[in-house]
Enzyme design. Sequence first.
Site, short mmCIF file in Angstrom:
data_model
loop_
_atom_site.label_atom_id
_atom_site.label_comp_id
_atom_site.label_asym_id
_atom_site.label_seq_id
_atom_site.Cartn_x
_atom_site.Cartn_y
_atom_site.Cartn_z
N PHE A 213 -4.55 -36.34 -15.48
CA PHE A 213 -4.39 -34.97 -16.02
C PHE A 213 -5.36 -34.67 -17.16
O PHE A 213 -5.12 -33.77 -17.96
CB PHE A 213 -2.93 -34.72 -16.45
CG PHE A 213 -1.94 -35.17 -15.42
CD1 PHE A 213 -1.81 -34.46 -14.23
CD2 PHE A 213 -1.18 -36.30 -15.60
CE1 PHE A 213 -0.93 -34.89 -13.26
CE2 PHE A 213 -0.30 -36.74 -14.62
CZ PHE A 213 -0.18 -36.03 -13.44
N ILE A 439 -7.90 -39.02 -8.73
CA ILE A 439 -6.75 -39.16 -9.66
C ILE A 439 -5.46 -38.62 -9.04
O ILE A 439 -4.46 -38.48 -9.73
CB ILE A 439 -7.04 -38.49 -11.02
CG1 ILE A 439 -7.27 -36.98 -10.87
CG2 ILE A 439 -8.22 -39.16 -11.70
CD1 ILE A 439 -7.30 -36.24 -12.22
N PRO A 574 -4.97 -27.63 3.44
CA PRO A 574 -3.80 -26.89 2.98
C PRO A 574 -2.69 -27.79 2.43
O PRO A 574 -1.99 -27.41 1.50
CB PRO A 574 -3.33 -26.15 4.23
CG PRO A 574 -4.51 -26.11 5.14
CD PRO A 574 -5.31 -27.34 4.84
N LYS A 644 -13.22 -22.89 -4.73
CA LYS A 644 -13.17 -22.55 -6.16
C LYS A 644 -12.48 -23.60 -7.02
O LYS A 644 -12.61 -23.57 -8.24
CB LYS A 644 -12.44 -21.22 -6.33
CG LYS A 644 -13.26 -20.00 -5.92
CD LYS A 644 -12.50 -18.74 -6.25
CE LYS A 644 -13.37 -17.50 -6.15
NZ LYS A 644 -12.56 -16.30 -6.49
N GLY A 645 -11.73 -24.51 -6.40
CA GLY A 645 -11.02 -25.51 -7.20
C GLY A 645 -9.59 -25.07 -7.47
O GLY A 645 -9.30 -23.89 -7.64
N GLU A 648 -6.49 -27.11 -11.73
CA GLU A 648 -6.05 -26.58 -13.02
C GLU A 648 -5.34 -25.24 -12.92
O GLU A 648 -4.35 -25.00 -13.61
CB GLU A 648 -7.24 -26.46 -13.99
CG GLU A 648 -8.35 -27.42 -13.68
CD GLU A 648 -8.56 -28.53 -14.69
OE1 GLU A 648 -8.00 -28.51 -15.78
OE2 GLU A 648 -9.33 -29.45 -14.35
MO1 MOS Z 1 -8.73 -32.02 -16.01
S1 MOS Z 1 -8.00 -31.67 -17.93
O1 MOS Z 1 -10.35 -31.54 -16.27
O2 MOS Z 1 -8.52 -33.67 -15.81
#
Ligand code: MOS
Length: 681
Positions: A213, A439, A574, A644-645, A648
Amino acid sequence: MPNLAHGSIVRSTIASGRVTLIDSTAAEKAPGVIAVLTYRNAPKLAYRERHGMTDPSLGERLHVLQDDRVNHQGHPIALVIADTLEQAGYAATLVRVTYAPDAGATDIGKVALILPTQDQTDQGSTLPSDTQRGDPERALASAEVKTDQTYVIPRENHNPIEMHATIAAWDGDRLTLWDKSQWVDGVADEIAAVFGIAAGNVRVVSPFVGGAFGSGLRAWSHVTLAALGARVAGRPVKVMLSRREMYYGTGYRPHTIQRVVLGASRDGRLAAIIHNAYHETSGYEEYTEALLNATRFLHSCSNVYTRDRLARLNVHTPTWMRAPGEASGVFALECAMDELAVALSLDPIELRLRNEPEQDEFKKLPFSSRSTRECYRVAAERFGWSRRGPEPRSMRDGRLLIGWGMATATYPTNFAPASAMARLLPDGTAEVASATSDIGPGTWTSMTQVAADALGLPIERVKFTLGDTRLPATPPQGGSMTVASVGSAVQAACRKVREDALARGGANDLAEAMRRIGQPIEAAVDSKPGDASQRFSMHAFGAVFAEVAVDPDLGQTRVRRIVGAYGAGRIINPKTSRSQCIGGMIGGIGMALMEHSVVDVRNGRVANGNLAEYAVPVHADAPPVMDVTFVDENDPHVNPLGVKGLGEIAIVGVASAIANAIFHATGKRIRELPITPDKLL
Ligand code: MOS
């Protein structure tokens, strides 16, 4: 690992001052102890200046065991190396330390705020910390409706379930680190700079990461200590932080105080936005994040002032934590928008629709794509928003107060240079590799998909490898940029090797071409962004809706439903994308209702540095309904893959939607997170 020794870190029990006496005699005599390193006997390290992509651009990283100075509570002051973890931990308790404390500064309420030298904006750029367009004060003076409130987010820690840990092993002047990391190349560069050696002499391996994170974006001091310990011991050394140490040895989301002033006309058009924020940073590094970024473009307004300030404290440096900047800044902005909607007696979606910008009014650039309207529509429909009674305390389920709230979400589309390698084998299979981490978002899966698609091979014929500095270099797995950046490199490398194979093999069929070539062929590609960010404002957008049930007698809030709709470009997978969004929603529940690193302002100690007292959502806190929709978005500008990602944006807006829902349920506006029962009674 054979012959592995263990390191245990002794940490300061003061926040600021000097070590006057450090007596390691008893520790050195304890069973199994190999060495006790302190500033008096530790080798001097080069600490070459280096500011990597994930480091604050100003200040100097924490130096360990180089002098007697203590900069923060929990500052490493000794490393005990022993044959076993238990022996190292026991001997660490025998190190006697005397301090000369000085006053220091640990209370954010008692320090003079300073002007950051520069401030973060999106896409990794920095700005002067004050920005203004129009004349906000004047517009505010004549605005028909105003709100002016302060919103507080406490320090939060990432608390990945997997601890931070490093194994370091030297072979002559070559070092190998097995590390929990979001950026193996960054760790190699960092440790090379600390030890004054070539980055090529440091190999970092990190194939699997149990959550991070953001906490794994920098190489914290325990990585240096593991390498130092291994060098002194002449054996591989493992240093693993305890849960408690993770509150001192890695970064955290900073404690943030934000005042948001909104002015609007009676018909709900924003006339002025003033957003002033400040947050904590350490004495040795100037950490800033894009706290005010969204305020500058999310809603249309001609008169906007944003200002960031810092409280420099004797704490360790904060760092990126999921949606750094946006998660905190949008919380304040989207709660303020809800307060304005109440003041105007206007539906909160309608308020946002009336202030939907035609372009990015801060950068004065068109959006590459922006699906906010569609996100509001889809999420509202799936949520059943039209059945909401606008009055607070108007909805009930038995004795429980029911509340519905919403918020807008946004996060920049980041794209950084990345490299990948693709190799075709005569048997018609492929090996594709890149140094990126996974991650948890499913990078192994999504990169295999991108590769198989570009190669024109079935997915089971493609083997993807990651998490090792021996593989082609990548940016950190952070900033929601992995699929865009690494994916673009993987796609390009796979396309190139396929074209080469077809040309060399003189066949239209890849399998036939490879049979004819009869030996492996490979292509390596470095991909980098073009100039799209100069021509477009590029962000993912979303809308998030929450239903809460508040027990009026106990003050306890349960989140019953979260519905999110996102315009995040092309969705590669998805299932993994939905999983990202669910994770973000649950993280947002933690932020809204539970998470709080309680810092004792007298000495900088974290009073609840453990998972018994730092509450995070567990399965029982996750609502039965977490509904995720991706609206169709075809954005050719952002990157070759059109993604776009998602990592976050998934947490952005969630805490505001919940806080707004709690107001709707109870009529109480809580502006300080987390919204615990005591605040509702
Ligand atoms: Mo994220 S805060 O860029 O791991």
